[in-house]
Design a protein around this motif. Sequence first.
Motif, PDB file in Angstrom:
ATOM      1  N   GLU A 194       0.857 -44.498 -61.437  1.00 46.53           N
ATOM      2  CA  GLU A 194       0.620 -44.113 -62.825  1.00 46.53           C
ATOM      3  C   GLU A 194      -0.519 -44.934 -63.427  1.00 46.53           C
ATOM      4  N   THR A 195      -0.624 -46.199 -63.045  1.00 45.74           N
ATOM      5  CA  THR A 195      -1.737 -47.036 -63.509  1.00 45.74           C
ATOM      6  C   THR A 195      -3.049 -46.554 -62.918  1.00 45.74           C
ATOM      7  N   LEU A 252      -1.425 -36.150 -65.850  1.00 50.46           N
ATOM      8  CA  LEU A 252      -0.159 -36.474 -65.194  1.00 50.46           C
ATOM      9  C   LEU A 252       0.673 -35.215 -64.953  1.00 50.46           C
ATOM     10  N   LYS A 253       0.643 -34.299 -65.905  1.00 52.94           N
ATOM     11  CA  LYS A 253       1.381 -33.039 -65.750  1.00 52.94           C
ATOM     12  C   LYS A 253       0.794 -32.231 -64.592  1.00 52.94           C
ATOM     13  N   ALA A 254      -0.555 -32.122 -64.567  1.00 57.90           N
ATOM     14  CA  ALA A 254      -1.205 -31.362 -63.504  1.00 57.90           C
ATOM     15  C   ALA A 254      -0.967 -32.013 -62.146  1.00 57.90           C
ATOM     16  N   PHE A 255      -0.985 -33.342 -62.097  1.00 57.17           N
ATOM     17  CA  PHE A 255      -0.787 -34.049 -60.834  1.00 57.17           C
ATOM     18  C   PHE A 255       0.600 -33.750 -60.259  1.00 57.17           C
ATOM     19  N   GLY A 261       6.453 -35.509 -57.630  1.00 55.88           N
ATOM     20  CA  GLY A 261       6.721 -36.639 -58.496  1.00 55.88           C
ATOM     21  C   GLY A 261       5.889 -37.861 -58.125  1.00 55.88           C
ATOM     22  N   LEU A 262       5.548 -38.684 -59.128  1.00 55.49           N
ATOM     23  CA  LEU A 262       4.677 -39.835 -58.897  1.00 55.49           C
ATOM     24  C   LEU A 262       5.281 -40.802 -57.883  1.00 55.49           C
TER      25      LEU A 262
END
Length: 617
Positions: A194-195, A252-255, A261-262
């Motif tokens: 996420e970073t 983040l949504k597109a990823f 999931g991250l």
Amino acid sequence: MNSPSTHPGKSAALLAILALLSSAPSFADQKPLTEVRSPNFRVLTDGSDRQARRIAREFEEMRGVFAVAFPKMRLSTGAPLLIFAMQDERSMISLAPAIWHDKGPKPAGLFQHGWEKQFAIVRLDQDIPGAYQVVYHEYVHSLLHTNFRWLPTWLDEGLAEFYGNTRFESKKSYVGAPSRRVNFLKGRTLIPLETLLTVSPYSYFRGKQDQIDEFYAESWALVHFLMFSPGMEQGNKLAQFYNQLQRGEKQLKAFQESFGGLKEVENRLQTYIQAFAFSSWMMDSPGGIEEKDFSVRKLSKAESDAEIAGYRLWEHDAAEATGLVEDVLKADPNLALAHEEKGFIFFHRGKDEDALQEFFRAYDLDKQRYLSQYFKTMIVAKKDTPAHRNDLQAGLMETVKINPQFAPAFVQLAMLELYQGHDIRALSMARKAEQLEPSRAGYHLLCGEILLRLNKGKEAAELAKFVAERWTGPDHNEAVALWNEVPPADRPADTTLTEEVGEQSQTAEGTLVSVKCEEKMRIVTLQRGDERLEFHSKGRQLIGYSDTLWYGTDHFNFCQRMEGMHAVVRYRPPVGNEYAGDWMSIELRDELPAAHSEKLPKDSPAKDSPAQKDQSH
């Protein structure tokens, strides 16, 4: 400018640098360069034409890799790329003496980005696999920024690392070869995903070079993983992801929609890296590219020195370029390139009338010199009479006829259409500029401002939101200013945008009356309503300006042409009352012209409008 230090240690270091500089050869004493032209590149060398042909072929192959990987990608830009292939460190330093100031080993290659020109420099004595990675990395950036509205930093750098490490052989290329940076990942805990996805390394890891290096390495590894790991469909899911980004999806949504999931992706990435077995794609070299077909020409000494002077100018080394240009014009008074360069030297000094004469001369000698055509057109346009406005339109149309990808000319055509009250035609021109240079935030905001004039507030708000959520600093604040112009009813109800403002700072907005550049201080005077405010500079300052400023980043000089510009000054109150404050940053905004009262029929068809001919955006 800093005053010279008398500290013994610093004086010794300065003398050492001066000694190195004086020992470096000057190109005034060198033999003329050789020019090699391939279908898409131009290489100048002080080595053999055989070596220059190989460099040209490798660039053609890199371009070919993108033609295959991104079939719809535009592979040329409005800023032509000139490649210098220098024999060794000594000749490279004589071309670019500024690298003497860098500590450690001298690089095997350099890349100079610009809005109007781009330069690559490679050392022929280090033409081994991987030596030119930094050059290809930056070349990839130039292609990405010519095609994508916005890429997050990790993806921008990861793609540049991934393709910049392509290995070339006589008949094949290897795409996805491991980056040298991969060694930074050995035995390290990964940066949390996420970073990695959301930060800029230079601000987030400020001053921590090892963590910045790790960011680049992990960005490469993540792109490699998203290309080659099982279930990623050989990069198709990555293509789906950046297409969603271009449509304005939150990253983040597109990823997560594209890859999962991250935490799941982070765990798989860790396993992928620990395996330390990285695949690559083998591609046949593009057909029809034969070194023997490349043209070769020995330049005259004057032509060689003019090309070197051009590089020095775009590297902002005007002092060195000036002497070269003067010598060139003594040797060959009819060399158009040298006259154009002399025009830019005058322009940098604020001597517009002298610059105008040189641009006229350059264009008279060579009708393909679109920069001379553009600059003489814009300098004359300041006079603002009906005749000059007609000349402005004709001059800009001629500029884009010579170079159809030169976006600043389309911006100025949009401004002219606005002045004449033709808002729809102005939007067409602005969209063309936006299409040509999609990574310039200001071009999106120009379209937003015109949409707002056309009472399309919702579309204007979406553009303001897109820029504000992805850019920082002056671009972000300019987007917020557009957002605030949009009627509240047209803004998305779930979004709030605010300016980025420094701590303990105040803001003054108005028109710049004057800028005085002294040795240790820059004093600006701002007209705000009925009051005049004087601000002094102390310490470091940030200066930002709209992308639509007609002479752009290659020629911006804060000490020239600032009077009359709209400015936002961020400052701190002074200790006394002698002046208004100590300014920390200035944001210069290029305001749209008010429609002229004697305008032509509203949005009548424009004759031979290049923007109307190409509505592909």
